[in-house]
Design a protein around this motif. Structure first.
Motif, PDB file in Angstrom:
ATOM      1  N   ILE A 221       0.832  -1.200   0.000  1.00 17.40           N
ATOM      2  CA  ILE A 221       0.000   0.000   0.000  1.00 17.40           C
ATOM      3  C   ILE A 221       0.869   1.253   0.000  1.00 17.40           C
ATOM      4  N   TRP A 222       1.899   1.209   0.832  1.00 12.60           N
ATOM      5  CA  TRP A 222       2.834   2.327   0.930  1.00 12.60           C
ATOM      6  C   TRP A 222       3.461   2.629  -0.438  1.00 12.60           C
ATOM      7  N   ALA A 223       3.994   1.609  -1.079  1.00  6.67           N
ATOM      8  CA  ALA A 223       4.671   1.804  -2.361  1.00  6.67           C
ATOM      9  C   ALA A 223       3.697   2.280  -3.430  1.00  6.67           C
ATOM     10  N   HIS A 224       2.512   1.696  -3.454  1.00  8.88           N
ATOM     11  CA  HIS A 224       1.522   2.114  -4.446  1.00  8.88           C
ATOM     12  C   HIS A 224       1.114   3.566  -4.218  1.00  8.88           C
ATOM     13  N   ALA A 225       0.900   3.921  -2.971  1.00 10.97           N
ATOM     14  CA  ALA A 225       0.458   5.286  -2.658  1.00 10.97           C
ATOM     15  C   ALA A 225       1.502   6.298  -3.127  1.00 10.97           C
ATOM     16  N   VAL A 226       2.763   6.026  -2.807  1.00 10.91           N
ATOM     17  CA  VAL A 226       3.826   6.964  -3.200  1.00 10.91           C
ATOM     18  C   VAL A 226       3.879   7.096  -4.718  1.00 10.91           C
ATOM     19  N   HIS A 227       3.789   5.962  -5.400  1.00 13.50           N
ATOM     20  CA  HIS A 227       3.856   5.985  -6.859  1.00 13.50           C
ATOM     21  C   HIS A 227       2.686   6.768  -7.463  1.00 13.50           C
ATOM     22  N   ASN A 228       1.510   6.718  -6.837  1.00 13.19           N
ATOM     23  CA  ASN A 228       0.314   7.307  -7.436  1.00 13.19           C
ATOM     24  C   ASN A 228       0.078   8.782  -7.084  1.00 13.19           C
ATOM     25  N   VAL A 229       0.742   9.255  -6.032  1.00 13.54           N
ATOM     26  CA  VAL A 229       0.542  10.656  -5.625  1.00 13.54           C
ATOM     27  C   VAL A 229       0.718  11.651  -6.787  1.00 13.54           C
ATOM     28  N   PRO A 230       1.776  11.520  -7.614  1.00 12.81           N
ATOM     29  CA  PRO A 230       1.953  12.505  -8.683  1.00 12.81           C
ATOM     30  C   PRO A 230       0.744  12.633  -9.607  1.00 12.81           C
ATOM     31  N   PHE A 231       0.085  11.514  -9.899  1.00  9.01           N
ATOM     32  CA  PHE A 231      -1.063  11.588 -10.801  1.00  9.01           C
ATOM     33  C   PHE A 231      -2.191  12.396 -10.166  1.00  9.01           C
ATOM     34  N   VAL A 232      -2.400  12.177  -8.872  1.00 17.46           N
ATOM     35  CA  VAL A 232      -3.423  12.955  -8.163  1.00 17.46           C
ATOM     36  C   VAL A 232      -3.049  14.437  -8.193  1.00 17.46           C
ATOM     37  N   VAL A 233      -1.785  14.726  -7.894  1.00 15.76           N
ATOM     38  CA  VAL A 233      -1.350  16.129  -7.852  1.00 15.76           C
ATOM     39  C   VAL A 233      -1.610  16.813  -9.196  1.00 15.76           C
TER      40      VAL A 233
END
Lengths: 262, 360
Positions: A135-147
């Protein structure tokens, strides 16, 4: 000349479509083949592989596991991503460019490299491989798309909207919750769906950071090692239909929501 | 009613980088007044409005509202509301919800909010649109919702930032009358910002003409129109003849000037020229009278018609004054008078009071 161009372009387009979809169509077809061996000719058809999938407790629990990881990592990405987007869009401070660059970077790092880095870092921090680490790794990877998605939406919010809210008695927090956040809903929803699909689909990070329970892509990989079987085609088809349906629905929803508020 | 002003703007200066938006602005606004800040873009009128609303902080000076210094108060703490140029209605809320936004934040109970909503919607004839979203309304309706939303919390001062700019010409005229009548009926103090001189003349009790961050002139619409004190005001408001000549001396209140050999008399209100100086006077087009013989007015010259322009209710006539080296004057006369003048020279007369000597 122009006519020739047009014919060439449309041929190229259809060639591209075939190139993309023929493998998918073949994969789906093989899931209905009444034989253990993948390949033509198909002499008879069956739904046995599908009933097998839905009866297989391991496959079902893996589905659930993958979905749970996708949902939780998406929530984390959306909260952090929206927060950063608001911070970056509101003001241009010293070091803005650096901060923006660092924010977008996780999306650009090759998956295998970030997966290994996460694995090392997780061990260093004493985080056990398993659901939390994934979950941690996925969240970090996906933050830029949200931003990026939320920032784009935020930049179209007229400044007068917030000023009007302040003028009518809202402090900055109330103005954010009652005006900015509702305005961002379509973008947040769109970004969420994208994050869900990215997480559900991810193999590399899940593989390196996973514990004993496999996520769906990892399970399919494990099954492949013991030989190709139409059962895998059936699992993949179910995943394909599910993600495509969510993706198309989300696309239509955000488009409509954008139209309503503009 | 107390005698002290509702708003006192006290020596406000505001700069944006190198640009001076407001320079030492001092001004009082009385209770119940409809004040218009008029000027071209970049003159400082919008900055003044934003400082009153709390969206900008002055570099120096104070804003006193109802006896309290509010200079550093954020917008949400001020008893001031604003109608935005783009209306800034909340798109995800219905008309009713837009109107109740401020009331909820004030902590009013449900019944009171409902009553206030009904009252204000009734007042502005919005009753039928309560459940509609802003996207479903016409421009004029949105404008009224914006007004309703700003009036709902019963502000001491209402700020209006060119709220009619987005309406088409026909609707604008109608809304001007409406706004004026709403202001009369509510006895509210309106602070209106516009670059449209006609709008300012129609609605205001008082007009403050701004230019380059300073007040050019401050007065009633009639004062500004008939007795402009500066060239800027004379040219910005209405159409005028600018007559330049040499100052000769004084005859009582009147200023005597020489205009290409013709002796003319005007009055000076904002300036005290000295003999020998070149001065400019403003003469409104409709102040010129046509006569068959030399009239008894303070000023009289003979002119020959150069061109006539039919404008419907009246006619614009350009005349060349041969005795003043062919300098031209333009006059507004009613259509019949305009048609009657032929190629023979005609006498033009005007009072010395109607010609305002300006400060440059």
């Amino acid at each position: 000349m122009i006519r020739g161009n047009r014919i060439f372009l449309s041929c190229a387009y259809w060639a591209f479509v075939l190139y993309v979809f023929v493998p998918l169509i073949l994969m789906v077809m093989m899931g209905f083949k009444d034989s253990k061996f993948i390949g033509f000719p198909i002499r008879s058809w069956t739904l046995d592989w599908y009933s097998g999938v839905f009866a297989d407790a391991e496959v079902l629990s893996t589905f659930g596991y993958s979905i749970a990881i996708a949902v939780l990592s998406t929530i984390a990405s959306v909260v952090v991503g929206t927060w950063i987007a608001v911070l970056l869009e509101r003001s241009r401070f010293k070091g803005w460019g650096v901060m923006f660059g660092l924010t977008v970077l996780p999306a650009l790092v090759p998956g295998i490299i970030s997966a290994i880095a996460f694995r090392i870092y997780a061990r260093y921090l004493g985080i056990e491989p398993g659901m939390g680490a994934i979950i941690w790794a996925h969240a970090v990877h996906n933050v830029p798309f949200v931003v990026l998605v939320v920032m784009a939406r935020l930049s179209t919010l007229p400044k007068s909207q917030i000023e009007a809210a302040r003028d009518l008695g809202a402090d900055p927090l109330v103005a954010f919750l009652r005006i900015t956040l509702p305005y961002l809903v379509p973008a947040i929803l769109g970004a969420s769906i994208f994050c869900l699909l990215l997480s559900f689909d991810d193999f590399v990070r899940s593989f390196f950071l996973g514990g004993y329970d496999p996520t769906l892509p990892v399970l399919i990989f494990a099954k492949l090692k013991s030989g190709m079987s139409p059962e895998i085609n059936a699992i993949a088809t179910v995943a394909l239909v599910l993600t495509a349906a969510i993706g198309i629905w989300a696309e239509r929803f955000t488009r409509r929501a954008n139209k309503d508020t503009n | 009613m107390t005698q002290d002003p509702l708003v006192r703007i006290d020596q406000i200066t505001k700069t944006f980088g190198e640009t001076v938006a407001l320079e030492n602005l001092t001004l009082d606004i009385a209770r119940g007044e409809f004040v218009t800040f008029l000027g071209p873009s970049g003159c400082g009128k919008s900055t003044t409005l934003r400082i009153l609303g709390g969206f900008e902080q002055p570099d120096s000076g104070r804003v006193i509202l109802d006896g309290t210094d509010v200079t550093r108060q954020p917008p949400e703490k001020r008893h001031v509301n604003m109608v935005f140029q783009d209306y800034a209605l909340f798109p995800h809320m219905t008309v009713r919800q837009n109107i109740s936004f401020a009331l909820e934040l004030k902590g009013m109970d449900r019944a009171a909010i409902r009553a206030r909503q009904d009252e204000i919607m009734d007042f502005l004839e919005l009753g039928a649109y309560g459940d509609r979203y802003p996207g479903q309304l016409s421009g004029g309706q949105r404008q009224r919702v914006a007004l309703a939303r700003a009036l709902a919390p019963d502000p001491a001062l209402l700020l209006l930032d060119e709220p009619l700019a987005a309406l088409d010409a026909k609707l604008r005229g109608q809304v001007q009358q409406e706004l004026k009548s709403i202001q009369r009926r509510t006895h509210k103090t309106f602070f209106f910002v516009t670059h449209d001189q006609e709008e300012a003349l129609t609605m205001s009790d008082r007009i403050v003409v701004m230019n380059d961050g300073r007040v050019e002139q401050d007065g009633t619409p009639e004062e500004l129109y008939f007795h402009p004190t500066s060239r800027f005001v004379a040219e910005f408001i209405g159409e005028t003849n600018l007559i330049s000549g040499e100052m000769r001396g004084r005859e009582g209140d009147a200023v005597v000037m020489d205009w290409f050999g013709q002796t003319l008399r005007g009055h000076a209100s904002g300036t005290t020229p000295r003999p020998g100086e070149t001065i400019t006077a403003s003469l409104r087009l409709e102040k010129l009278g046509f006569h068959n013989a030399r009239p008894e007015t303070g000023n009289a010259v003979q002119g020959r018609v150069v061109r006539k322009t039919f404008l419907g209710s009246r006619m614009a006539v350009d005349l060349a004054v041969e005795e003043a080296q062919g300098a031209t004057l333009r006059a507004f006369v009613d259509a019949e008078t305009g048609q009657a003048v032929g190629s023979d020279p005609v006498w033009l007369g005007w009072d010395s009071d109607s010609m305002a000597v300006l400060r440059d």
